[in-house]
Design an enzyme around this catalytic site. Sequence first.
Site, PDB file in Angstrom:
ATOM      1  N   ILE A   7      -5.993  -2.774   0.904  1.00  0.00           N
ATOM      2  CA  ILE A   7      -5.455  -3.318  -0.346  1.00  0.00           C
ATOM      3  C   ILE A   7      -3.934  -3.276  -0.269  1.00  0.00           C
ATOM      4  O   ILE A   7      -3.323  -2.203  -0.362  1.00  0.00           O
ATOM      5  CB  ILE A   7      -5.953  -2.514  -1.560  1.00  0.00           C
ATOM      6  CG1 ILE A   7      -7.479  -2.433  -1.562  1.00  0.00           C
ATOM      7  CG2 ILE A   7      -5.451  -3.146  -2.855  1.00  0.00           C
ATOM      8  CD1 ILE A   7      -8.037  -1.460  -2.600  1.00  0.00           C
ATOM      9  N   GLY A   8      -3.326  -4.445  -0.096  1.00  0.00           N
ATOM     10  CA  GLY A   8      -1.882  -4.542  -0.033  1.00  0.00           C
ATOM     11  C   GLY A   8      -1.312  -5.107  -1.318  1.00  0.00           C
ATOM     12  O   GLY A   8      -2.040  -5.535  -2.219  1.00  0.00           O
ATOM     13  N   ASN A   9       0.015  -5.139  -1.410  1.00  0.00           N
ATOM     14  CA  ASN A   9       0.665  -5.641  -2.614  1.00  0.00           C
ATOM     15  C   ASN A   9       0.492  -7.139  -2.794  1.00  0.00           C
ATOM     16  O   ASN A   9       0.473  -7.630  -3.926  1.00  0.00           O
ATOM     17  CB  ASN A   9       2.156  -5.299  -2.573  1.00  0.00           C
ATOM     18  CG  ASN A   9       2.408  -3.821  -2.756  1.00  0.00           C
ATOM     19  OD1 ASN A   9       2.186  -3.274  -3.830  1.00  0.00           O
ATOM     20  ND2 ASN A   9       2.864  -3.157  -1.706  1.00  0.00           N
ATOM     21  N   ASP A 109      -1.496   2.844   4.358  1.00  0.00           N
ATOM     22  CA  ASP A 109      -1.390   1.881   5.454  1.00  0.00           C
ATOM     23  C   ASP A 109      -0.573   2.453   6.604  1.00  0.00           C
ATOM     24  O   ASP A 109      -0.881   2.226   7.780  1.00  0.00           O
ATOM     25  CB  ASP A 109      -0.783   0.567   4.958  1.00  0.00           C
ATOM     26  CG  ASP A 109       0.569   0.744   4.274  1.00  0.00           C
ATOM     27  OD1 ASP A 109       0.898   1.864   3.831  1.00  0.00           O
ATOM     28  OD2 ASP A 109       1.306  -0.254   4.173  1.00  0.00           O
ATOM     29  N   ASP A 129       5.314  -2.647  10.726  1.00  0.00           N
ATOM     30  CA  ASP A 129       4.336  -3.442   9.986  1.00  0.00           C
ATOM     31  C   ASP A 129       5.101  -4.390   9.069  1.00  0.00           C
ATOM     32  O   ASP A 129       5.729  -3.965   8.097  1.00  0.00           O
ATOM     33  CB  ASP A 129       3.407  -2.532   9.183  1.00  0.00           C
ATOM     34  CG  ASP A 129       2.159  -3.260   8.704  1.00  0.00           C
ATOM     35  OD1 ASP A 129       2.196  -4.497   8.581  1.00  0.00           O
ATOM     36  OD2 ASP A 129       1.141  -2.589   8.450  1.00  0.00           O
ATOM     37  N   THR A 132       4.738  -7.085   2.838  1.00  0.00           N
ATOM     38  CA  THR A 132       5.576  -7.231   1.653  1.00  0.00           C
ATOM     39  C   THR A 132       6.795  -6.332   1.766  1.00  0.00           C
ATOM     40  O   THR A 132       7.909  -6.714   1.405  1.00  0.00           O
ATOM     41  CB  THR A 132       4.776  -6.896   0.388  1.00  0.00           C
ATOM     42  OG1 THR A 132       3.583  -7.692   0.362  1.00  0.00           O
ATOM     43  CG2 THR A 132       5.583  -7.164  -0.859  1.00  0.00           C
TER      44      THR A 132
END
Length: 256
Positions: A7-9, A109, A129, A132
């Site tokens: 689950i990323g921004n 992450d 990485d 965002t």
Amino acid sequence: MLLAVDIGNTNICIGVLEGDEVRSTTRMVTRPRCTADEYTAELKFLLRRIGVTPADAQGVIVCSVVPGLTRQLADACRRLTGRDAMLVSVALDTGLTMDVDTPERVGQDRLADAAAAAARYPLPCMTVDLGTATTYNVIGEGGVFLGGFIVPGVQTSLRAISAGTAQLPPIAPETPGELIGKNTVACLNNGAMFGTAAMLDGLADRVEAQLGRPLTVVATGGLAPYILPCCKRLVHYDADLLFHGLALLYRKNQKH
């Protein structure tokens, strides 16, 4: 089969793994106001589209940098697979020794990236990485997590400069054909691409000098293929670094 959810921004990325092999991936837009019901329906649709039967999953692991969505996605996975999700945290056995001020504040992450790098690449190692936010992790010999750097992501920076100026347009970044931009779009693109590459090279050089050992550098994230050709030093590209890390964390902790 392992179902791994990151689950990323900006996006929620879903990986389907057999052992350490990433069989397929898909993604959906991160929407903080969505309910578990809505995410269940969307996740079911996406998995069906890539030919995955959720009930075949033997395990689920969820990594999140959006705490408000962790429970919704974990619930959605449980409804589809019938299995409770393992949630990534520093309390898991990561294979790392944490040498930072507040280990519990390190992004999930970043933990997954670092765990994968320590297991798959020569140490010391620096991961990059490009999401965002652009996050750098430094892992020393023996798997010691030494910390790193966090800077605004490439597209985040480009959106900010476009929104904050009257004459600079939004652009889609790509690998530059030459160094010096000849028009406004090229100037924006080249500044972002070569600027990020120069920062990556420069930070790697400084970390290498501080550690006094050759440094392995590994990049991941969607923009990495566009930026790495602009780098001067060797940078390994690992598109599935985070998913490899999630699979590793699941294997290490599934008995618990």
